[in-house]
Design a protein around this motif. Structure first.
Motif, PDB file in Angstrom:
ATOM      1  N   UNK A 286       0.835  -1.198   0.000  1.00  0.00           N
ATOM      2  CA  UNK A 286       0.000   0.000   0.000  1.00  0.00           C
ATOM      3  C   UNK A 286       0.873   1.253   0.000  1.00  0.00           C
ATOM      4  N   UNK A 287       1.924   1.244   0.797  1.00  0.00           N
ATOM      5  CA  UNK A 287       2.829   2.403   0.853  1.00  0.00           C
ATOM      6  C   UNK A 287       3.497   2.619  -0.503  1.00  0.00           C
ATOM      7  N   UNK A 288       3.979   1.559  -1.132  1.00  0.00           N
ATOM      8  CA  UNK A 288       4.612   1.685  -2.449  1.00  0.00           C
ATOM      9  C   UNK A 288       3.620   2.198  -3.487  1.00  0.00           C
ATOM     10  N   UNK A 289       2.391   1.703  -3.442  1.00  0.00           N
ATOM     11  CA  UNK A 289       1.364   2.139  -4.386  1.00  0.00           C
ATOM     12  C   UNK A 289       1.026   3.617  -4.177  1.00  0.00           C
ATOM     13  N   UNK A 290       0.826   4.020  -2.922  1.00  0.00           N
ATOM     14  CA  UNK A 290       0.499   5.411  -2.634  1.00  0.00           C
ATOM     15  C   UNK A 290       1.658   6.345  -2.988  1.00  0.00           C
ATOM     16  N   UNK A 291       2.879   5.879  -2.763  1.00  0.00           N
ATOM     17  CA  UNK A 291       4.051   6.701  -3.100  1.00  0.00           C
ATOM     18  C   UNK A 291       4.088   6.962  -4.605  1.00  0.00           C
ATOM     19  N   UNK A 292       3.764   5.949  -5.396  1.00  0.00           N
ATOM     20  CA  UNK A 292       3.705   6.107  -6.856  1.00  0.00           C
ATOM     21  C   UNK A 292       2.600   7.093  -7.226  1.00  0.00           C
ATOM     22  N   UNK A 293       1.435   6.952  -6.612  1.00  0.00           N
ATOM     23  CA  UNK A 293       0.303   7.840  -6.917  1.00  0.00           C
ATOM     24  C   UNK A 293       0.586   9.284  -6.503  1.00  0.00           C
ATOM     25  N   UNK A 294       1.386   9.449  -5.458  1.00  0.00           N
ATOM     26  CA  UNK A 294       1.649  10.794  -4.937  1.00  0.00           C
ATOM     27  C   UNK A 294       2.906  11.411  -5.547  1.00  0.00           C
ATOM     28  N   UNK A 295       3.377  10.867  -6.657  1.00  0.00           N
ATOM     29  CA  UNK A 295       4.451  11.524  -7.395  1.00  0.00           C
ATOM     30  C   UNK A 295       5.810  10.868  -7.322  1.00  0.00           C
ATOM     31  N   UNK A 296       5.979   9.808  -6.560  1.00  0.00           N
ATOM     32  CA  UNK A 296       7.243   9.083  -6.530  1.00  0.00           C
ATOM     33  C   UNK A 296       8.385   9.792  -5.831  1.00  0.00           C
ATOM     34  N   UNK A 297       8.080  10.621  -4.849  1.00  0.00           N
ATOM     35  CA  UNK A 297       9.111  11.407  -4.162  1.00  0.00           C
ATOM     36  C   UNK A 297       9.755  10.683  -2.982  1.00  0.00           C
ATOM     37  N   UNK A 298       9.273   9.483  -2.665  1.00  0.00           N
ATOM     38  CA  UNK A 298       9.786   8.774  -1.497  1.00  0.00           C
ATOM     39  C   UNK A 298       9.024   9.113  -0.225  1.00  0.00           C
ATOM     40  N   UNK A 299       8.011   9.962  -0.351  1.00  0.00           N
ATOM     41  CA  UNK A 299       7.195  10.347   0.801  1.00  0.00           C
ATOM     42  C   UNK A 299       5.734  10.029   0.501  1.00  0.00           C
ATOM     43  N   UNK A 300       5.034   9.576   1.536  1.00  0.00           N
ATOM     44  CA  UNK A 300       3.616   9.260   1.407  1.00  0.00           C
ATOM     45  C   UNK A 300       2.873   9.966   2.530  1.00  0.00           C
ATOM     46  N   UNK A 301       1.855  10.713   2.147  1.00  0.00           N
ATOM     47  CA  UNK A 301       0.969  11.324   3.125  1.00  0.00           C
ATOM     48  C   UNK A 301      -0.252  10.426   3.239  1.00  0.00           C
ATOM     49  N   UNK A 302      -0.423   9.778   4.396  1.00  0.00           N
ATOM     50  CA  UNK A 302      -1.591   8.921   4.604  1.00  0.00           C
ATOM     51  C   UNK A 302      -2.816   9.816   4.665  1.00  0.00           C
ATOM     52  N   UNK A 303      -3.790   9.552   3.830  1.00  0.00           N
ATOM     53  CA  UNK A 303      -4.952  10.431   3.719  1.00  0.00           C
ATOM     54  C   UNK A 303      -6.092  10.021   4.632  1.00  0.00           C
ATOM     55  N   UNK A 304      -6.066   8.782   5.093  1.00  0.00           N
ATOM     56  CA  UNK A 304      -7.140   8.287   5.953  1.00  0.00           C
ATOM     57  C   UNK A 304      -6.570   7.944   7.321  1.00  0.00           C
ATOM     58  N   UNK A 305      -7.459   7.902   8.311  1.00  0.00           N
ATOM     59  CA  UNK A 305      -7.038   7.511   9.661  1.00  0.00           C
ATOM     60  C   UNK A 305      -6.460   6.107   9.630  1.00  0.00           C
ATOM     61  N   UNK A 306      -5.554   5.835  10.545  1.00  0.00           N
ATOM     62  CA  UNK A 306      -4.906   4.530  10.573  1.00  0.00           C
ATOM     63  C   UNK A 306      -5.901   3.400  10.839  1.00  0.00           C
ATOM     64  N   UNK A 307      -6.965   3.657  11.575  1.00  0.00           N
ATOM     65  CA  UNK A 307      -7.950   2.590  11.807  1.00  0.00           C
ATOM     66  C   UNK A 307      -8.652   2.212  10.510  1.00  0.00           C
ATOM     67  N   UNK A 308      -8.863   3.183   9.600  1.00  0.00           N
ATOM     68  CA  UNK A 308      -9.445   2.877   8.297  1.00  0.00           C
ATOM     69  C   UNK A 308      -8.464   2.096   7.427  1.00  0.00           C
ATOM     70  N   UNK A 309      -7.185   2.475   7.500  1.00  0.00           N
ATOM     71  CA  UNK A 309      -6.170   1.720   6.758  1.00  0.00           C
ATOM     72  C   UNK A 309      -6.125   0.276   7.246  1.00  0.00           C
TER      73      UNK A 309
END
Length: 185
Positions: free
Chosen positions: A110-133
């Motif tokens: 999930x982190x790798x997928x979100x990192x790709x969607x968010x531009x591939x910068x090596x950083x991921x901003x989790x958009x949902x609460x951790x309980x939802x994840x």
């Protein structure tokens, strides 16, 4: 039966299923995406419910109008087929992950997928609460915390809702991402 096709214009929507007094997150929808399209096209009851998890704007298109226009508009029919096909592929991937990967591997993917969607910068901003994840990944919040801990030894650092990939090779070696990538995924 659906009255409308919902199109998320802004915000964030959780699609969830409810049974025997329990809920589970099926998908987190980001803009611009329609949701629950299959129910609209087939004119069958919803299999999921939706709720906004951030301030959102949702366009409502009458379901009967969608069904009527799809019959006459080849381009819309093709776009509908592509969206349904992509949703099917996403569902197969999610089910495969649940059956073949451990919880930390699912989180790593999930982190790798979100990192790709968010531009591939090596950083991921989790958009949902951790309980939802946790619910999305089929685990408890406590198990999600343990999975983040495991991934700390495999190339990530977490600070609140910000995840930094510190060693991509280690994260990919541990998480074993799907070698077949869809550009839309």
């Amino acid at each position: 039966h659906p009255d409308f096709l919902h199109v998320l214009v802004d915000g964030l929507v959780e699609l969830y299923a409810h049974s025997a007094g329990r809920d589970t997150t099926m998908r987190i929808v980001e803009p611009v995406t329609s949701f629950i399209l299959a129910a609209v096209i087939t004119d069958q009851p919803y299999l999921m419910s939706a709720r906004t998890i951030a301030p959102s704007r949702i366009l409502l298109v009458p379901a009967a109008l969608v069904r009527e226009v799809v019959k006459d508009d080849c381009a819309l029919m093709q776009a509908t087929m592509r969206e349904l096909a992509q949703a099917y592929r996403d569902m197969v991937r999610a089910l495969t992950d649940m059956k073949l990967r451990q919880s930390a591997e699912r989180l790593g993917n999930l982190i790798l997928q979100q990192e790709r969607r968010q531009g591939g910068s090596g950083k991921v901003q989790l958009k949902a609460e951790k309980r939802l994840l946790a619910s999305l990944l089929g685990m408890t919040p406590e198990n999600l915390s343990r999975a983040f801990g495991v991934l700390g030894g495999h190339g990530i650092a977490v600070s609140g809702a910000q995840v930094t990939i510190t060693d991509r090779a280690a994260l990919e070696a541990f998480s074993r991402p799907d070698p077949v990538r869809d550009d839309l995924a």
